[in-house]
Design a protein around this motif. Structure first.
Motif, mmCIF file in Angstrom:
data_model
loop_
_atom_site.group_PDB
_atom_site.id
_atom_site.type_symbol
_atom_site.label_atom_id
_atom_site.label_comp_id
_atom_site.label_asym_id
_atom_site.label_seq_id
_atom_site.Cartn_x
_atom_site.Cartn_y
_atom_site.Cartn_z
ATOM 1 N N ILE A 35 73.552 65.943 20.970
ATOM 2 C CA ILE A 35 72.439 65.038 20.642
ATOM 3 C C ILE A 35 71.162 65.487 21.340
ATOM 4 O O ILE A 35 70.077 65.450 20.769
ATOM 5 C CB ILE A 35 72.820 63.595 21.025
ATOM 6 C CG1 ILE A 35 73.925 63.092 20.097
ATOM 7 C CG2 ILE A 35 71.605 62.677 20.959
ATOM 8 C CD1 ILE A 35 74.461 61.743 20.442
ATOM 9 N N THR B 34 69.664 68.708 19.633
ATOM 10 C CA THR B 34 69.070 68.472 18.313
ATOM 11 C C THR B 34 67.889 67.517 18.365
ATOM 12 O O THR B 34 67.301 67.209 17.328
ATOM 13 C CB THR B 34 70.123 67.897 17.345
ATOM 14 O OG1 THR B 34 70.645 66.674 17.891
ATOM 15 C CG2 THR B 34 71.251 68.878 17.121
ATOM 16 N N GLY C 284 67.989 64.357 19.156
ATOM 17 C CA GLY C 284 68.377 63.066 18.593
ATOM 18 C C GLY C 284 67.756 61.873 19.291
ATOM 19 O O GLY C 284 67.347 60.903 18.644
ATOM 20 N N ALA D 60 69.734 66.519 13.878
ATOM 21 C CA ALA D 60 69.825 65.336 14.735
ATOM 22 C C ALA D 60 70.692 64.259 14.092
ATOM 23 O O ALA D 60 71.534 63.634 14.742
ATOM 24 C CB ALA D 60 68.434 64.788 15.037
ATOM 25 N N TRP E 10 74.255 62.551 15.534
ATOM 26 C CA TRP E 10 74.498 61.106 15.654
ATOM 27 C C TRP E 10 75.712 60.691 14.829
ATOM 28 O O TRP E 10 76.501 59.828 15.236
ATOM 29 C CB TRP E 10 73.271 60.323 15.200
ATOM 30 C CG TRP E 10 72.181 60.213 16.221
ATOM 31 C CD1 TRP E 10 70.933 60.737 16.149
ATOM 32 C CD2 TRP E 10 72.243 59.521 17.477
ATOM 33 N NE1 TRP E 10 70.210 60.425 17.282
ATOM 34 C CE2 TRP E 10 70.989 59.679 18.110
ATOM 35 C CE3 TRP E 10 73.232 58.796 18.130
ATOM 36 C CZ2 TRP E 10 70.702 59.132 19.345
ATOM 37 C CZ3 TRP E 10 72.954 58.253 19.373
ATOM 38 C CH2 TRP E 10 71.705 58.425 19.972
ATOM 39 N N CYS F 39 75.371 72.014 16.034
ATOM 40 C CA CYS F 39 74.500 71.043 16.711
ATOM 41 C C CYS F 39 74.271 71.448 18.166
ATOM 42 O O CYS F 39 73.269 71.047 18.777
ATOM 43 C CB CYS F 39 75.127 69.641 16.670
ATOM 44 S SG CYS F 39 75.198 68.936 15.019
#
Length: 589
Positions: free
Chosen positions: A70, A73, A75, A398, A402, A435
């Motif tokens: 996360i 990326t 996120g 992102a 998630w 990711c």
């Protein structure tokens, strides 16, 4: 007690002050304790190494990989941009900040959440014309509160749950079982922070205020082409040990020489950039062969390819703690020049090279781009954020990151897979989908936390196998008068006190066998005591050293030690009251 029991108790009584009052890392102290106990024959090799095979430890490790996905990326950055926006008042701003942070911390490790939010909050608070000091401490506290809501919320919850299941698989807990107490604790804690926070938080300058204008402490000069400094080294020119400033870089024919060594030869028309106080310009004017820069543009505002302005918070594990920057060769070791140091919200004056670093000092550094990635997970720094550019760009994956986390939560919540299997599958998915790279996943693993947890198991095993846990439990029962409720209150406040002095994981793991022995002696359900350990280990609001996120905001916020007592003292008592009322109701004795 037996000799082994006395040895175990003495080792534990030595561990806590060492972790609280020395600069040795908790992992080193606990590993040393395990080696000592193994050498003395108190524990056998299987008990000493038992922590390294615990399911809770591996669940924590796989969670770090999920969080790295996360983080890599962007996120959390994506969430920040869509949630914070522009509120109408300070309390509305706190609500917009704290509620999402608490929710995120229920499923992600607190440290990366807070690390990502700090630079965003600094920028956001400037747009709102409010001091970041009004938001950073509540940010840390909200992440701690959110971590109490699920088993994923903190590494302590996962580790204690791993211990519990190993002892009795029938006591296995669901992912959201803690929410019966964790959600009320978090909600009441957030209300406290939003309503009373603006009254109790200080209104001093923060570290960002001290760093907001580099013109105040950067001076430019040029080497006169017909002067005596041409072809002389920096040392020979007398530019190495100036008062209140030092040479940061040299611009030569459009190129930048960073990390200027004492043997660097000066050339005609070299543009020299010094860091220090504006008053120090007088000293430079008196050096023959230096003339004021003819360029109208301010050097540090140029976006040179090889230059980044970086803000870093010094960790209590930094090898430069207590040492002078110049004597320790900071620039040589890190490839970064210190432009300024902020301590307690104020910039440190005087010769920067002579300043002795302290934990939570905030450094304004000039460094090359690789410095940021190389040291983002370094033990020497708690937080590294780039000031003149986005440190963590948002990537197109992102949403996928998630989604993987959501899938892990669903698999664990519905019992389709164990938490270990779910997080293992999620970590593999993060790597296979791109990711997160393998190198980023490795950097994301907090090896100090993992080693601390693993070594704690060995110390806990010594207390249990030697009979020390049972003896201490009997003493605790006598003090509690045989009352389960009084024992529950005593356990909670003991762990809460220890977690302010040492790591929460170590406090929880070492106290765990004593708690289980106490429950067995009373012949009552051990679950209320186990849950109390989980919540008390997270109740780290009183000091900046009690929890890593507190230390992360301590320097950038320009806080004083007493600020945590003022806001955190009431929060500690409030969360303790709510938890101690609800725990026996949800898990009866």
């Amino acid at each position: 007690m037996s000799l082994d029991a006395w040895v175990s108790v003495m080792v534990v009584l030595t561990i806590f002050p060492l972790m609280a009052f020395t600069r040795l890392g908790p992992d080193i102290i606990l590993l040393g304790a395990v080696i000592l106990l193994l050498t003395l024959g108190v524990i056998d090799p299987s008990e000493a190494l038992g922590g390294f095979s615990n399911s809770g430890l591996f669940t924590v490790a796989f969670m770090y990989v999920l969080v790295a996905g996360i983080r890599e990326t962007g996120g959390i950055d994506l969430l920040i941009r869509h949630v914070l926006k522009r509120p109408d008042s300070e309390r509305t701003a706190l609500g917009r900040l704290l509620i999402p942070v608490a929710a995120l911390s229920g499923f992600l490790n607190n440290t990366p959440v807070v690390a990502t939010y700090i630079p965003a909050v600094m920028s956001w608070s400037r747009r709102l014309a409010l001091s970041p000091q009004r938001f950073l401490m509540p940010l840390s506290f909200a992440s701690i509160l959110g971590g109490t809501m699920t088993l994923f919320g903190t590494s302590t919850n996962l580790v204690v749950h791993g211990l519990l299941v190993e002892r009795d698989p029938a006591l296995d807990m669901g992912l959201f079982d803690l929410a019966w107490v964790g959600v009320p604790v978090a909600v009441i804690g957030l209300i406290y922070l939003i309503v009373l926070g603006p009254r109790l938080l200080p209104r001093r300058h923060s570290a960002s205020t001290a760093f907001e204008n580099p013109r105040e402490f950067t001076i430019e000069m040029e080497v006169a082409p017909d002067g005596p400094l041409v072809d002389r080294s920096v040392e020979e020119a007398g530019l190495r040990h100036l008062q209140e400033l030092f040479l940061v870089e040299i611009e030569r024919e459009g190129n930048i020489v960073t990390v200027v060594g004492p043997g660097e030869r000066l050339k005609a028309n070299d543009r020299l950039v010094f860091a220090g106080t504006s008053d120090a310009a007088v000293e430079l004017q008196q050096i023959r062969g230096l003339v004021p820069s003819r360029h109208g543009d301010f050097s540090l505002e140029k976006d040179f390819k090889e230059r980044r302005l970086v803000e870093a918070v010094v960790s209590d594990q930094c090898q430069f703690i207590g040492r002078r920057i110049r004597d320790g060769h900071f620039r040589t070791l890190y490839g970064a020049a210190v432009l300024a140091i902020c301590r307690g919200g104020e910039r440190v004056s005087g010769n920067l090279g002579q300043v002795r670093l302290q934990p939570s000092d905030v450094l304004l550094l000039e460094a090359r781009p690789p410095f940021i990635e190389r040291h983002r997970q370094s033990r020497d720094f708690l937080l590294i954020s780039q000031l003149n550019g986005a440190a963590r760009p948002v990537h197109e994956k992102a949403g996928l990151a998630w989604g993987i986390l959501g899938g892990v939560v669903m698999l664990a919540a519905f019992g389709l897979l164990s938490m270990l299997n779910a997080t293992m599958l999620g970590a593999a998915a993060v790597l296979l989908t791109g990711c997160c790279s393998v190198s980023a996943a490795k950097r994301g693993l907090d090896t100090q936390v993992l080693l601390t947890i693993a070594a704690s198991f060995g110390v806990g095993a010594a207390l249990e196998s030697s009979g020390a846990a049972a003896e201490v439990a009997q003493s605790a029962l006598v003090l509690a008068g045989g009352s389960p409720l009084l024992l529950l209150i005593g356990v909670y406040f003991l762990v809460a006190l220890l977690t302010e002095l040492v790591t929460n994981n170590a406090a929880a793991v070492i106290v765990f066998p004593i708690v289980m022995a106490s429950a067995e002696s009373l012949e009552v359900n051990p679950m209320p005591f186990v849950v109390a350990v989980m919540f008390a280990a997270s109740a780290s609001f009183l000091t900046p050293i009690g929890y890593q996120t507190n230390l992360m905001v301590y320097g950038p916020g320009g806080y004083h030690f007493g600020d945590f007592l003022r806001l955190g003292g009431g929060l500690n008592l409030l969360t303790a009251a709510v938890a101690l009322v609800l725990i026996p109701i949800v898990w009866p004795f």
